[in-house]
Motif scaffolding. Structure first.
Motif, PDB file in Angstrom:
ATOM      1  N   ASN A 204       8.782  -7.230  -6.721  1.00 27.28           N
ATOM      2  CA  ASN A 204       8.134  -5.715  -6.195  1.00 27.28           C
ATOM      3  C   ASN A 204       8.502  -4.407  -7.519  1.00 27.28           C
ATOM      4  O   ASN A 204       9.477  -4.199  -6.986  1.00 27.28           O
TER       5      ASN A 204
ATOM      6  N   TYR B 299       8.395  -0.215  -6.887  1.00 32.02           N
ATOM      7  CA  TYR B 299       7.964   0.695  -6.261  1.00 32.02           C
ATOM      8  C   TYR B 299       8.019   1.987  -6.810  1.00 32.02           C
ATOM      9  O   TYR B 299       8.022   2.199  -8.242  1.00 32.02           O
TER      10      TYR B 299
ATOM     11  N   ASP C 295      13.344  -5.244   5.391  1.00 28.82           N
ATOM     12  CA  ASP C 295      12.226  -4.159   5.801  1.00 28.82           C
ATOM     13  C   ASP C 295      11.590  -3.723   3.894  1.00 28.82           C
ATOM     14  O   ASP C 295      12.422  -2.860   3.138  1.00 28.82           O
TER      15      ASP C 295
ATOM     16  N   THR D  15       9.099  -2.329   2.366  1.00 34.13           N
ATOM     17  CA  THR D  15       8.049  -0.886   2.018  1.00 34.13           C
ATOM     18  C   THR D  15       8.380  -0.178   1.342  1.00 34.13           C
ATOM     19  O   THR D  15       7.863   0.702   0.671  1.00 34.13           O
ATOM     20  N   ARG D  16       9.720   0.057   1.334  1.00 34.31           N
ATOM     21  CA  ARG D  16       9.979   1.508   0.631  1.00 34.31           C
ATOM     22  C   ARG D  16      11.976   0.776   0.297  1.00 34.31           C
ATOM     23  O   ARG D  16      11.875   0.531   1.098  1.00 34.31           O
TER      24      ARG D  16
ATOM     25  N   GLU E 173       7.572   3.957  -2.552  1.00 35.34           N
ATOM     26  CA  GLU E 173       6.966   2.239  -1.597  1.00 35.34           C
ATOM     27  C   GLU E 173       6.768   2.134  -2.539  1.00 35.34           C
ATOM     28  O   GLU E 173       6.447   2.188  -3.722  1.00 35.34           O
ATOM     29  N   TRP E 174       6.733   0.896  -2.182  1.00 38.90           N
ATOM     30  CA  TRP E 174       6.169  -0.486  -2.522  1.00 38.90           C
ATOM     31  C   TRP E 174       4.432   0.280  -2.577  1.00 38.90           C
ATOM     32  O   TRP E 174       3.615   0.477  -2.082  1.00 38.90           O
TER      33      TRP E 174
ATOM     34  N   PRO F 242       4.696  -7.390   0.247  1.00 35.99           N
ATOM     35  CA  PRO F 242       5.552  -6.547   0.253  1.00 35.99           C
ATOM     36  C   PRO F 242       6.426  -8.035   0.239  1.00 35.99           C
ATOM     37  O   PRO F 242       6.402  -8.413   1.602  1.00 35.99           O
TER      38      PRO F 242
ATOM     39  N   THR G  90      10.076  -8.917   1.787  1.00 42.83           N
ATOM     40  CA  THR G  90      12.258  -8.631   1.963  1.00 42.83           C
ATOM     41  C   THR G  90      12.999  -8.661   0.978  1.00 42.83           C
ATOM     42  O   THR G  90      12.750 -10.666   0.615  1.00 42.83           O
TER      43      THR G  90
END
Length: 689
Positions: free
Chosen positions: A508, A510, A531, A533-534, A549-550, A559, A561
């Motif tokens: 991922n 960021y 999580d 996402t961030r 953040e993603w 995304p 995890t």
């Protein structure tokens, strides 16, 4: 020569000053002066005279002669007196009895003014007439070391004891009888231990039956047994037990917690639960990994976590639970496994130990004795919980009942086409059971804690909760980690390099504009397990940078995890292993199914039947190999066949000769008897689906 009594012939042979030189003359003087005498019990009869009845010059000369005759022996005993601490019980009893008798003689010499010779004569006379104090009279048989207790004291014996004591400077240890010498090590001992000290633990009969032919004679069974009894426990078991097992026989050091306080040391351990529960994802039976943490000072169960397997995150989650609900610890003590010995824990900046400012210690490998606190907890709490479930698979579980439960759970899942079984505890119920067990354990008196006076007037051990509250009442204050801070502290953190405002983590990407200022630098990246996402970005010195953040630069459309990625990796690994087994099976089967190539340049034309056979073989090669039959299913098939044959025979139907012979053999096997009992107890449900 009788002790304290002499015949006329014995006195004449000694040529004692003050007595006649012939036996007849001594008898005549004894009759004239009225010497005390008695019938002689030895062969030849006659009479013998008491030493106390002899004239004083004769008694003195006789005492001097007797003392001189034993002087050399006594001197040797005095020089080799044993140490008091090395005496055996029987030696100590003899020594004390002799010392008490000599103390009476010393009293007569020092207080009543007797000479030593007179005092000895007085004690001998009183002992013979049972005139000594009762306690001292009873010591005579002990002092003489005679089991029958009939022997009395003599002057020579008392002179011996006094001489030995004086030669040792008054030390009463010289009065102890010499210990029996230790038997020499037999010549066959070395060969015997080579055969006996083996990990297979042969018994004595097996050792003696395997004795090698040669010059060394084989001992008897009793000789070998007595030899083993002479050896200490460590020597006797060395070679039969490994170094780790021998630790259970060696001395140990108990750890004192008197100078500790609550939270000084937390100890943790991962435990594979000894019963099957429903998997939280697919509902199939599995054994979860429970990580528990105890406070060493109060024995309070302060935190726990449950996961699919023991790993870094399960241990971290258990510690997070402990430090947020009770107090932060100073030392965290764990085993030497990978769960708490890795970069996530030990990194000097991003590791859990550094961020919590705690000291992490590990026990030596294979040293469960060093973790006795948590090992006992696992046995008394988790094993007890597992035994309450029908799917318990520990050592205490009956094998037949265990097998029946195993088959029922698998049959239920197969019939439902997925899901779970009625015998399996649901995941949420299992977690609720652990929470309840924690409350019960902390409110139960613990044998390690001190006894206190209860309101009922009885004294009982403190409970872990009460010990914790007592420490608070004494002035200690808990310092739990706030939940918001714990979320940041217990986020796993790794070091990553920033490239053009982007950080890549687990496939991922960021992004945050603030990352442009630290392009090309290493930063700390803390992420949430669930999580994706961030992530939280900090400089290497701990200063906050941003929360990245993603974004669309990630490789996945959504995304992923960390937990999902880990689950995917496990699935990929399982599928890869299945493919490897399939390829291996095909490789083994293919050579036997390939058509043999002919050497002819032009192969002959195939007939229609040959073409049909070739098509069947090709189809077989393309088809997946059949699954091997489970051993339990094979046993169940045999048992079902036996039941069918028995029903045919009971109905009067004739059996084929081969079937009748097979049934006659099978009904006498343990397999048939075991399944017959299980059929009577559980019905047809225990048979494989």
């Amino acid at each position: 020569m009788a002790e304290g009594w002499f015949s006329a012939a014995e006195l004449a042979a000694l040529q004692i000053t003050g007595l006649p030189a012939t036996e007849r003359s001594i008898n005549r003087v004894a009759l004239r002066d009225g010497w005390q005498s008695r019938e002689r019990n030895k062969r030849g009869g006659g009479r013998e005279y008491a030493v106390a009845a002899l004239p004083a010059p004769a008694r003195a000369a006789l005492a001097k002669r007797q003392v001189a005759s034993v002087a050399a022996v006594v001197d040797g005993v005095g020089c080799q007196q044993p140490a008091v601490n090395e005496l055996k019980d029987h030696q100590r009893k003899r020594m004390e009895a002799r010392a008490s008798i000599l103390a009476l003689i010393d009293h007569l010499v020092e207080i009543e003014g007797h000479t030593r010779s007179k005092a000895i004569e007085a004690v001998v006379e009183r002992a013979k007439n049972q005139a000594l104090p009762p306690l001292l009279q009873n010591q005579i048989a002990i002092a003489n070391a005679r089991a029958n207790g009939e022997r009395t004291l003599t002057r020579a014996t008392l002179f011996n004891w006094m001489k030995a004591r004086d030669a040792a400077g008054g030390a009463i240890a010289a009065l102890a009888p010499a210990a029996a010498p230790e038997a020499d090590m037999p010549g066959w001992a070395g060969t015997f231990m080579q055969l006996y000290a083996r990990p297979s633990k042969p018994n004595l009969t097996e050792v003696l039956d395997g004795w090698p032919a040669g010059d060394i004679a084989r001992p008897s069974y009793d000789q070998a047994r007595r030899f083993l009894k002479r050896l200490d426990a460590i020597t006797r078991n060395k070679g039969r037990m490994g170094p780790r097992a021998l630790k259970g026989l060696r001395a140990y050091i108990a750890r004192d917690v008197a100078n500790l306080w609550p939270g000084a040391v937390f100890i943790g351990d991962g435990h594979t639960f000894k019963a099957e529960v429903a998997h939280p994802l697919h509902g199939r039976p599995f054994r979860p990994e429970v990580t528990a943490i105890l406070d060493v000072y109060t024995r309070r169960w302060v935190g726990w976590s449950v996961a699919l397997a023991e790993n870094t995150w399960s241990v971290a989650d258990a510690l997070r639970h402990a430090v947020t609900t009770t107090t932060c610890c100073d030392v965290f003590y764990y085993d030497n496994g990978a769960g708490a010995k890795n970069a996530a824990w030990d990194e000097p900046i991003t590791g859990f130990a550094a961020r919590l400012s705690i000291t992490k210690l590990h026990s030596a490998p294979w040293s469960s004795q060093a973790r006795g606190v948590i090992e006992r907890f696992n046995s008394s709490v988790f094993h007890k919980l597992a035994r309450a479930l029908p799917t318990y698979i520990g050592q205490r579980m009956d094998m037949e009942a265990r097998q029946a439960a195993f088959k029922i759970t698998r049959r239920d899942i197969a019939q439902a086409g997925g899901g779970s079984s009625k015998l399996l505890m649901a995941w949420d119920e299992f977690r609720a059971m652990l929470e309840s067990a924690q409350r019960v354990y902390n409110a139960t008196p613990h044998s390690f804690l001190p006894r206190v006076l209860m309101a009922s007037g009885r004294r009982q051990h403190q409970t872990p909760d009460a010990a914790w509250e007592a420490a608070v009442a004494a002035g200690w204050m808990p310092e739990p980690v706030p939940p918001g801070e714990a979320r940041d502290l217990f986020r796993p953190a790794v070091t990553r390099s920033v490239q053009r405002g982007v950080i890549k983590l687990f496939n991922n990407a960021y992004f945050h504009p603030a990352l442009e200022a630290v392009h090309g630098e290493n930063v700390q990246v803390a992420f949430d397990l669930h999580d994706a996402t961030r992530v939280v970005v900090r400089l290497m010195d701990g200063r906050f940078v941003c929360e990245a953040e993603w974004n669309a630069n990630s490789r996945d459309y959504v995304p992923v995890t960390f937990a999902e990625r880990a689950r995917e990796k496990r699935l990929e690994g399982r599928l890869r292993r299945l493919d490897e087994h399939r390829d291996e099976a095909l490789a083994e089967a293919a050579p036997n199914l390939k058509l043999v190539a002919h050497a002819a340049a032009e192969p002959p034309a195939l007939t229609a039947r040959q073409l049909e056979i070739e098509a069947e073989i090709a189809a077989e090669l393309e088809a997946p190999p059949p699954a091997p039959l489970d051993p339990d299913q094979e046993k169940d098939q045999r048992f079902r066949r036996a039941l069918d044959l028995e029903r045919q025979a009971a109905a009067g139907e004739g059996l084929a000769e081969t079937d009748a012979a097979w049934l006659a053999r099978y009904v006498n096997t343990p397999e048939y008897r075991t399944r017959k009992l299980m059929l009577e107890s559980f019905g047809d449900s225990f048979l494989s689906a």
